[in-house]
Design a protein around this motif. Structure first.
Motif, PDB file in Angstrom:
ATOM      1  N   LEU A   1       0.657  -1.529  -0.479  1.00 17.74           N
ATOM      2  CA  LEU A   1       0.055   0.466   0.369  1.00 17.74           C
ATOM      3  C   LEU A   1       0.865   1.182   0.297  1.00 17.74           C
ATOM      4  CD1 LEU A   1      -2.474  -0.822   2.961  1.00 17.74           C
ATOM      5  CD2 LEU A   1      -2.730  -0.933   0.548  1.00 17.74           C
ATOM      6  N   PRO A   2       0.788   1.962  -0.907  1.00 19.08           N
ATOM      7  CA  PRO A   2       2.154   2.931  -1.129  1.00 19.08           C
ATOM      8  C   PRO A   2       1.036   4.689  -0.010  1.00 19.08           C
ATOM      9  CG  PRO A   2       0.135   3.302  -2.924  1.00 19.08           C
ATOM     10  CD  PRO A   2      -0.295   1.786  -2.183  1.00 19.08           C
ATOM     11  N   ALA A   3       2.219   5.020   0.540  1.00 18.05           N
ATOM     12  CA  ALA A   3       1.551   5.653   1.752  1.00 18.05           C
ATOM     13  C   ALA A   3       1.209   6.838   0.538  1.00 18.05           C
ATOM     14  CB  ALA A   3       2.798   5.504   2.557  1.00 18.05           C
ATOM     15  N   VAL A   4       1.915   7.707   0.225  1.00 17.52           N
ATOM     16  CA  VAL A   4       1.632   8.446  -1.147  1.00 17.52           C
ATOM     17  C   VAL A   4       0.654   8.574  -1.502  1.00 17.52           C
ATOM     18  CG1 VAL A   4       2.245   9.906  -3.084  1.00 17.52           C
ATOM     19  CG2 VAL A   4       4.337   9.090  -1.155  1.00 17.52           C
ATOM     20  N   GLY A   5      -0.141   6.811  -2.045  1.00 14.01           N
ATOM     21  CA  GLY A   5      -0.988   7.038  -3.114  1.00 14.01           C
ATOM     22  C   GLY A   5      -2.680   7.038  -1.833  1.00 14.01           C
ATOM     23  N   LEU A   6      -2.802   6.775  -0.834  1.00 15.85           N
ATOM     24  CA  LEU A   6      -2.986   6.711   0.034  1.00 15.85           C
ATOM     25  C   LEU A   6      -3.269   8.313   0.428  1.00 15.85           C
ATOM     26  CD1 LEU A   6      -2.929   3.952   2.269  1.00 15.85           C
ATOM     27  CD2 LEU A   6      -4.901   4.232   0.761  1.00 15.85           C
ATOM     28  N   SER A   7      -1.956   9.109   0.593  1.00 20.17           N
ATOM     29  CA  SER A   7      -2.344  10.000   1.239  1.00 20.17           C
ATOM     30  C   SER A   7      -3.164  11.336   0.023  1.00 20.17           C
ATOM     31  CB  SER A   7      -0.834  11.026   1.150  1.00 20.17           C
ATOM     32  OG  SER A   7      -0.326  11.403   0.235  1.00 20.17           O
ATOM     33  N   PHE A   8      -3.644  11.478  -0.836  1.00 27.18           N
ATOM     34  CA  PHE A   8      -4.587  11.794  -2.049  1.00 27.18           C
ATOM     35  C   PHE A   8      -5.870  11.749  -1.030  1.00 27.18           C
ATOM     36  CE2 PHE A   8      -0.475  11.393  -4.831  1.00 27.18           C
ATOM     37  CZ  PHE A   8      -0.313  12.342  -4.639  1.00 27.18           C
ATOM     38  N   LEU A   9      -6.197  10.954  -0.564  1.00 26.06           N
ATOM     39  CA  LEU A   9      -7.285  10.214  -0.196  1.00 26.06           C
ATOM     40  C   LEU A   9      -7.506  10.571   1.382  1.00 26.06           C
ATOM     41  CD1 LEU A   9      -7.693   6.745  -1.817  1.00 26.06           C
ATOM     42  CD2 LEU A   9      -8.079   8.459  -2.964  1.00 26.06           C
ATOM     43  N   ALA A  10      -7.922  12.014   1.424  1.00 27.58           N
ATOM     44  CA  ALA A  10      -7.688  13.171   2.869  1.00 27.58           C
ATOM     45  C   ALA A  10      -8.556  12.436   3.495  1.00 27.58           C
ATOM     46  CB  ALA A  10      -7.392  13.900   2.272  1.00 27.58           C
ATOM     47  N   ASP A  11     -10.421  12.289   2.706  1.00 28.47           N
ATOM     48  CA  ASP A  11     -11.593  12.229   3.458  1.00 28.47           C
ATOM     49  C   ASP A  11     -11.495  10.531   3.261  1.00 28.47           C
ATOM     50  OD1 ASP A  11     -11.967  14.721   3.496  1.00 28.47           O
ATOM     51  OD2 ASP A  11     -12.200  14.731   1.273  1.00 28.47           O
ATOM     52  N   LEU A  12     -10.796   9.437   2.911  1.00 26.79           N
ATOM     53  CA  LEU A  12     -11.282   7.821   3.252  1.00 26.79           C
ATOM     54  C   LEU A  12     -11.500   7.720   5.034  1.00 26.79           C
ATOM     55  CD1 LEU A  12     -10.872   6.222   1.370  1.00 26.79           C
ATOM     56  CD2 LEU A  12      -9.204   4.796   2.449  1.00 26.79           C
ATOM     57  N   VAL A  13     -12.590   7.216   5.206  1.00 25.30           N
ATOM     58  CA  VAL A  13     -12.996   6.466   6.113  1.00 25.30           C
ATOM     59  C   VAL A  13     -12.913   5.264   6.442  1.00 25.30           C
ATOM     60  CG1 VAL A  13     -13.963   8.539   6.868  1.00 25.30           C
ATOM     61  CG2 VAL A  13     -15.572   7.229   5.801  1.00 25.30           C
ATOM     62  N   TYR A  14     -13.421   4.661   5.105  1.00 27.58           N
ATOM     63  CA  TYR A  14     -13.241   2.660   5.615  1.00 27.58           C
ATOM     64  C   TYR A  14     -12.254   2.610   4.173  1.00 27.58           C
ATOM     65  CZ  TYR A  14     -15.672  -1.192   4.965  1.00 27.58           C
ATOM     66  OH  TYR A  14     -16.539  -2.431   5.248  1.00 27.58           O
ATOM     67  N   LEU A  15     -11.836   1.175   4.984  1.00 30.03           N
ATOM     68  CA  LEU A  15     -10.946   0.651   4.164  1.00 30.03           C
ATOM     69  C   LEU A  15     -10.876  -0.802   4.336  1.00 30.03           C
ATOM     70  CD1 LEU A  15      -8.516   0.548   1.470  1.00 30.03           C
ATOM     71  CD2 LEU A  15      -6.574   1.458   3.891  1.00 30.03           C
ATOM     72  N   ASP A  16     -11.222  -1.125   2.609  1.00 31.57           N
ATOM     73  CA  ASP A  16     -11.451  -2.730   3.010  1.00 31.57           C
ATOM     74  C   ASP A  16     -10.106  -3.746   2.323  1.00 31.57           C
ATOM     75  OD1 ASP A  16     -11.993  -5.333   2.850  1.00 31.57           O
ATOM     76  OD2 ASP A  16     -14.183  -5.064   2.458  1.00 31.57           O
ATOM     77  N   CYS A  17      -9.205  -4.187   2.873  1.00 27.87           N
ATOM     78  CA  CYS A  17      -8.150  -4.635   2.672  1.00 27.87           C
ATOM     79  C   CYS A  17      -8.199  -6.190   2.953  1.00 27.87           C
ATOM     80  CB  CYS A  17      -6.239  -4.135   2.580  1.00 27.87           C
ATOM     81  SG  CYS A  17      -6.203  -2.715   1.917  1.00 27.87           S
ATOM     82  N   ARG A  18      -8.952  -6.198   2.936  1.00 24.45           N
ATOM     83  CA  ARG A  18      -8.488  -8.670   3.537  1.00 24.45           C
ATOM     84  C   ARG A  18      -8.843  -9.266   2.026  1.00 24.45           C
ATOM     85  NH1 ARG A  18     -14.532  -6.927   2.669  1.00 24.45           N
ATOM     86  NH2 ARG A  18     -15.517  -8.729   1.678  1.00 24.45           N
TER      87      ARG A  18
ATOM     88  N   VAL B   1     -11.563   5.566   9.659  1.00 25.69           N
ATOM     89  CA  VAL B   1     -12.692   5.230  10.976  1.00 25.69           C
ATOM     90  C   VAL B   1     -12.880   3.702  11.151  1.00 25.69           C
ATOM     91  CG1 VAL B   1     -14.228   5.031  11.467  1.00 25.69           C
ATOM     92  CG2 VAL B   1     -13.952   6.752  10.908  1.00 25.69           C
ATOM     93  N   TYR B   2     -12.700   2.699   9.788  1.00 27.84           N
ATOM     94  CA  TYR B   2     -12.997   1.473   9.430  1.00 27.84           C
ATOM     95  C   TYR B   2     -12.131   1.206   8.331  1.00 27.84           C
ATOM     96  CZ  TYR B   2     -14.473  -3.269   8.415  1.00 27.84           C
ATOM     97  OH  TYR B   2     -14.794  -4.168   7.795  1.00 27.84           O
ATOM     98  N   LEU B   3     -10.527  -0.208   9.060  1.00 26.31           N
ATOM     99  CA  LEU B   3     -10.066  -0.308   8.570  1.00 26.31           C
ATOM    100  C   LEU B   3      -9.991  -2.188   8.547  1.00 26.31           C
ATOM    101  CD1 LEU B   3      -7.017  -0.444   7.175  1.00 26.31           C
ATOM    102  CD2 LEU B   3      -5.987   0.046   9.293  1.00 26.31           C
ATOM    103  N   ASP B   4      -9.816  -3.233   7.421  1.00 28.03           N
ATOM    104  CA  ASP B   4      -9.526  -3.994   7.433  1.00 28.03           C
ATOM    105  C   ASP B   4      -8.919  -4.625   7.094  1.00 28.03           C
ATOM    106  OD1 ASP B   4     -10.285  -7.103   7.709  1.00 28.03           O
ATOM    107  OD2 ASP B   4     -12.216  -6.467   6.991  1.00 28.03           O
TER     108      ASP B   4
END
Length: 293
Positions: A69-86, A105-108
């Motif tokens: 998971l690229p930290a930079v790529g995720l940082s562009f999604l500043a409003d992300l509240v739900y991430l499902d990576c199962r 708020v939610y991380l799987d």
């Protein structure tokens, strides 16, 4: 419809059509997009998808082959509240990965290849409420202060991992924790683990599948449920002495005996010296009296 209303209706339809077209253009390849949601479930993705809309609130990457998971790529999604990576291939390189998604708020992360959780893994997720890291069979260590900053954490699942020990303070100091999954782990029920088992008994946290929270080692406690293990450990750890304890007591006894012997010897020496000086003083007085006479 009146002629005067037609241009307004046509304009509205045009704007909606442009919005839908724009949404389709911004949707990552092989993913489906709805309002503020991107769903890439089961698309055999090897990498984190590109061109994710920046206003995405919910991102689902379940059942793919993503190993990073690229930290930079995720940082562009500043409003992300739900991430499902199962059900991916994420490993142990997640430190500082979530530094740019502070609203999460939610991380799987269940069904991956995590090996450890450190303070730097989730420390930036100050709003995190639900964290699922179950079904990571190679997860063998969670640092004592791993969740120090996650004070809003309410649901934590570490079931079916390779954990053998969990420090009590790691979860006891989470003021909002209400759900803790611990089942089917390789718990080593020794005296160091007794404090954690006692906390489980006394806390108000809900433990699902409580019948499957059992000791794996030592052999004498294998498959024993935590309440029964607590009673056994109280007996073993608080009333029975180990070999090291006997050695320690023997050393203490020897030290006391040696100190007593030395004290008695010194007292005897002092008494002899005192008696010697007393008798010598008496002889000198007698000699002086004889000389005077």
């Amino acid at each position: 419809m009146s002629p005067s209303g037609r241009p307004r209706s046509l304009s509205l339809m045009f704007l909606l059509g442009m919005g839908m077209a724009s949404e389709r253009i911004n949707c990552p390849s092989r993913c489906s997009c709805q309002y503020l949601e991107v769903n890439c479930t089961g698309q055999q993705l090897q990498e984190f998808p590109a061109a994710i809309p920046l206003d995405t609130r919910q991102l689902i990457l379940a059942a793919n082959n993503i190993s990073y998971l690229p930290a930079v790529g995720l940082s562009f999604l500043a409003d992300l509240v739900y991430l499902d990576c199962r059900k991916n291939l994420l490993g142990d390189d997640l430190d500082f990965t979530f530094i740019g998604v502070a609203k999460l708020v939610y991380l799987d992360l269940s069904f991956n290849n995590l090996t450890q959780v450190t303070f730097s893994t989730f420390s930036h997720l100050l709003s995190l409420v639900v964290l699922k890291i179950s079904d990571n069979p190679n997860l063998v260590a969670i640092e004592k202060d791993a969740f120090t900053n996650n004070t809003w954490l309410r649901h934590l699942d570490v079931s079916r991992t390779g954990l053998t020990f969990l420090d009590t303070s790691t979860v006891r100091d989470l003021p909002n924790l209400r759900f803790l999954g611990l089942s089917d782990n390789l718990w080593h029920c020794n005296c160091s683990f007794l404090d954690f088992i006692t906390w489980m008994t006394d806390s108000n946290v809900h433990f699902p599948d409580a019948d499957h929270i059992t000791c794996y080692t030592p052999e004498g406690l294998r498959a024993l449920k935590m309440p029964a293990a607590e009673a056994q450990l109280h007996f073993n750890c608080l009333t029975r002495l180990d070999k090291q304890d006997y050695v320690f007591l023997c050393l203490i006894g020897f030290c006391i005996f040696f100190a007593g012997t030395m004290a008695a010897w010194l007292a005897g020496v002092c008494a002899v010296i005192y008696e010697f000086h007393t008798s010598k003083g008496g002889e000198e007085e007698e000699e002086e009296e004889e000389e005077d006479t």
